[in-house]
Design a protein around this motif. Structure first.
Motif: not given
Length: 280
Positions: A127-138
């Motif tokens: 939990x302490x290292x999970x951090x989603x900051x960007x995404x791409x959907x094709x």
């Protein structure tokens, strides 16, 4: 080596902690990580329209939501006429995804708690290292960028096959090494797809926490091959800015231009959007 140039594109009052943006014709869409609004800024007449996308009765404001309660919308991802606005997943209150239709203005909410839990297991990230900051959907696959600013520094990309992000049954994690400044590795802050390249921005921040901010040491722009997920290049673009959003602006024969927004980690409702010009 790519030469780069930064200049101010717009100054916008009413938006704080800008973390993602997307340009469609003359409308610039911006989200803030402490806000429950989608901001629609008309770059021609300089008018700001705020669209409510968060519906939680307990919140007293949607402009400057307290850190412990904010949805932490770090991602503004576009595909055709849909905007996907995702929380970072760095706390239990940050697992929401908003699907916003630009034509119909329909808003659909999705809870990504189960998805994020699956991704943590796949990548052996706690939990302490999970951090989603960007995404791409094709349209066929998703790419989610984990910002490795936790103690384990797990920068990487989740590659998820299929249109439905709420399942994520077929996912893999690719670890990616990024440049460092003073022995602090930079970490992903956003990404955007253009042709067969994923252009990303990354910041070196002197912290070992996905929750607490640290001193900014500098920011980079770079690109990753869409098929191999190998880094093509990374170039430093600032010593002081913490850029958290990137979107494509235009390309000519010798250059490509992007818009960037920054999170200044303050409560001031004012944002600067920059134009980044990069030689090809």
């Amino acid at each position: 080596m790519h030469s780069t140039q930064l200049e101010i594109f717009a100054e916008i009052d009413g938006i704080g902690s800008a973390s993602g943006l997307f340009l469609k014709e003359n409308k610039l869409y911006i989200i803030g990580d402490n806000s429950g609004n989608l901001n629609e800024f008309d770059i021609t007449n300089k008018q700001l329209n705020q669209i409510k996308i968060l519906f939680i009765k307990e919140l007293n404001t949607l402009d400057n939501i307290a850190k412990a309660d904010k949805p932490d919308f770090e991602i503004l991802c576009n595909y055709q006429n849909r905007l996907f606005i995702l929380g970072s997943g760095s706390t239990k209150k940050r697992n929401l995804m908003i699907d916003f239709n630009l034509k119909t203005k329909e808003i659909i909410e999705h809870d990504l708690t189960n998805v994020y839990s699956k991704l943590k297991v796949i990548a052996t990230i706690d939990d302490e290292n999970f951090n989603i900051e960007g995404a791409v959907f094709t349209g066929k696959s998703w790419f989610l960028f984990n910002r490795g600013n936790g103690i384990n520094a797990k920068n990487g990309v989740f590659f998820i096959k299929g249109e439905d992000l709420t399942n994520a049954d077929n996912a893999t994690f690719v670890r990616i090494n990024l440049p460092n400044i003073n022995h602090v590795e930079s970490s992903f802050t956003d990404a955007v797809l253009y042709k067969n390249e994923i252009f990303f921005i990354a910041t070196a921040e002197d912290t070992k926490s996905t929750y607490n901010d640290g001193a900014i040491l500098g920011s980079f722009v770079g690109s990753i091959d869409l098929k191999t997920l190998e880094v093509n290049f990374a170039t430093k673009i600032s010593d002081v800015n913490k850029f958290e959003g990137i979107c494509f602006l235009e390309q000519s024969k010798n250059k490509i231009e992007f818009l960037l927004c920054e999170d200044r980690d303050t409560e001031e409702l004012r944002s600067t959007v920059y134009k980044l010009t990069m030689s090809l």
